[in-house]
Design a protein around this motif. Structure first.
Motif, PDB file in Angstrom:
ATOM      1  N   TRP A 196       0.881  -1.113   0.019  1.00 50.46           N
ATOM      2  CA  TRP A 196       0.124   0.193  -0.054  1.00 50.46           C
ATOM      3  C   TRP A 196       0.807   1.560   0.021  1.00 50.46           C
ATOM      4  O   TRP A 196       1.946   1.310   0.619  1.00 50.46           O
ATOM      5  CB  TRP A 196      -0.761  -0.184   1.312  1.00 50.46           C
ATOM      6  N   THR A 197       0.499   2.316  -0.382  1.00 46.17           N
ATOM      7  CA  THR A 197       1.131   3.487  -0.621  1.00 46.17           C
ATOM      8  C   THR A 197       0.157   4.695  -0.168  1.00 46.17           C
ATOM      9  O   THR A 197      -0.938   4.822  -0.522  1.00 46.17           O
ATOM     10  CB  THR A 197       1.550   4.132  -2.167  1.00 46.17           C
ATOM     11  N   ILE A 198       0.444   5.399   0.961  1.00 43.21           N
ATOM     12  CA  ILE A 198      -0.511   6.195   1.711  1.00 43.21           C
ATOM     13  C   ILE A 198      -0.269   7.506   0.972  1.00 43.21           C
ATOM     14  O   ILE A 198       0.994   8.214   0.781  1.00 43.21           O
ATOM     15  CB  ILE A 198       0.114   6.528   3.195  1.00 43.21           C
ATOM     16  N   ARG A 199      -1.289   7.982   0.401  1.00 45.54           N
ATOM     17  CA  ARG A 199      -1.361   9.333  -0.168  1.00 45.54           C
ATOM     18  C   ARG A 199      -1.914  10.501   0.370  1.00 45.54           C
ATOM     19  O   ARG A 199      -1.729  11.515   0.199  1.00 45.54           O
ATOM     20  CB  ARG A 199      -2.370   9.046  -1.544  1.00 45.54           C
ATOM     21  N   ARG A 200      -2.627   9.940   1.323  1.00 52.50           N
ATOM     22  CA  ARG A 200      -3.108  11.160   2.636  1.00 52.50           C
ATOM     23  C   ARG A 200      -2.841  10.404   4.203  1.00 52.50           C
ATOM     24  O   ARG A 200      -3.571   9.482   4.330  1.00 52.50           O
ATOM     25  CB  ARG A 200      -4.567  11.457   2.230  1.00 52.50           C
ATOM     26  N   MET A 201      -2.670  11.390   4.894  1.00 50.69           N
ATOM     27  CA  MET A 201      -2.626  11.001   6.395  1.00 50.69           C
ATOM     28  C   MET A 201      -2.649  12.161   7.058  1.00 50.69           C
ATOM     29  O   MET A 201      -1.864  12.971   7.157  1.00 50.69           O
ATOM     30  CB  MET A 201      -1.459  10.143   6.632  1.00 50.69           C
ATOM     31  N   GLU A 202      -4.127  12.713   7.596  1.00 53.92           N
ATOM     32  CA  GLU A 202      -4.040  13.814   8.136  1.00 53.92           C
ATOM     33  C   GLU A 202      -4.995  13.823   9.117  1.00 53.92           C
ATOM     34  O   GLU A 202      -6.101  13.161   9.386  1.00 53.92           O
ATOM     35  CB  GLU A 202      -4.755  15.071   7.128  1.00 53.92           C
ATOM     36  N   SER A 203      -5.102  14.788   9.971  1.00 53.87           N
ATOM     37  CA  SER A 203      -5.911  14.917  11.474  1.00 53.87           C
ATOM     38  C   SER A 203      -7.282  15.493  10.904  1.00 53.87           C
ATOM     39  O   SER A 203      -7.225  16.520  10.251  1.00 53.87           O
ATOM     40  CB  SER A 203      -5.245  15.727  12.462  1.00 53.87           C
ATOM     41  N   ARG A 204      -8.423  14.939  11.270  1.00 54.40           N
ATOM     42  CA  ARG A 204      -9.588  15.178  11.272  1.00 54.40           C
ATOM     43  C   ARG A 204     -10.506  15.055  12.361  1.00 54.40           C
ATOM     44  O   ARG A 204     -10.224  14.106  13.145  1.00 54.40           O
ATOM     45  CB  ARG A 204     -10.420  14.513   9.786  1.00 54.40           C
ATOM     46  N   ASP A 205     -11.810  15.465  12.185  1.00 50.67           N
ATOM     47  CA  ASP A 205     -13.007  15.150  13.329  1.00 50.67           C
ATOM     48  C   ASP A 205     -13.625  14.168  12.786  1.00 50.67           C
ATOM     49  O   ASP A 205     -14.417  14.510  11.826  1.00 50.67           O
ATOM     50  CB  ASP A 205     -13.580  16.664  13.890  1.00 50.67           C
TER      51      ASP A 205
END
Length: 249
Positions: free
Chosen positions: A193-202
């Motif tokens: 797998w290649t992570i394209r997005r990893m961000e903090s959300r609610d």
């Protein structure tokens, strides 16, 4: 939180030690180390998760779709209503029975099935999108590896996985089975797998602030208020989550 899924069956996806079959049968259950009890299902909204609605509106869902740890089926029914071919599984038979009843009432063609996330027995192949709304964080390190390997088997090349997962500070409070800091999660996805997005959300829950503090008192920043969470315009508690999008090679 459908997704505050610690693992059902063994348990396949929601807080450690929770009997998910009992949850979906409507019995009172315990949360946390001090055995706080409630008949609430914190991850259930009786509506799709807003972050998933946002992803669909942005064109980030392609069918056919697999939803992992579907709970009472609201995300799957939403996607089917938007025209996608959807298969959804949960390890709790009562959750699947209730989801099928919802689908029948709505005239929806979602395929709901009972399956263990670490085995995926009976799950067909060829999925272009996988949705995991708060299940990943309920798996331990070895289970994560097996789960993500299994998804590789049932997904088409180039498939996209959207995972909504506790951030590390929240997982620590709720004593989840494995770390959910950025490094640990990136390590889990490294094979195939290649992570394209990893961000903090609610992440939106079905809990009021008072219900959250009654359920997880250790999360309270002070006797009067837990400043680690916020609420939306409907008074629903928002918890700090990772929004991860990964693509299959």
């Amino acid at each position: 939180m459908a997704d505050l899924h610690p693992a059902h069956d063994r348990q396949d996806s929601r807080e450690p030690g929770i009997d998910f079959e009992a949850v979906y049968q409507g019995r009172e259950i315990s949360y946390g180390a001090d055995d706080r009890r409630s008949d609430l299902i914190p991850w259930e909204l009786d509506a799709p998760q807003p972050l998933l609605v946002e992803l669909e509106a942005a064109g980030e869902i392609t069918g056919p779709v697999l939803e992992c740890g579907c709970g009472l089926g609201d995300n799957a029914l939403f996607l089917a209503g938007r025209g996608y071919e959807v298969t959804a599984f949960d390890a709790a038979p009562s959750a699947i029975e209730r989801s099928r009843a919802k689908a029948d009432a709505a005239g929806s063609a979602v395929t709901f099935t009972v399956a263990d996330a670490t085995e995926l027995h009976g799950i067909p192949g060829g999925f272009r999108t996988v949705v995991d709304s708060a299940m990943l964080h309920c798996l331990d390190t070895d289970q994560r590896r097996t789960y993500l390997a299994g998804l590789r088997r049932v997904c088409a090349p180039g498939a996209r996985l959207h995972a909504l997962c506790f951030r590390g500070e929240l997982a620590a409070r709720l004593k989840m089975p494995a770390e959910t800091d950025e490094r640990s999660l990136r390590e889990a996805f490294r094979d195939g797998w290649t992570i394209r997005r990893m961000e903090s959300r609610d992440y939106t829950t079905g809990l009021t602030r008072q219900a959250w503090e009654d359920l997880v008192p250790a999360a309270s920043g002070s006797p009067e208020r837990d400043d680690s969470v916020s609420v939306d315009q409907h008074g629903r508690v928002l918890l700090p989550f990772w929004q991860i999008t990964a693509e299959l090679a």
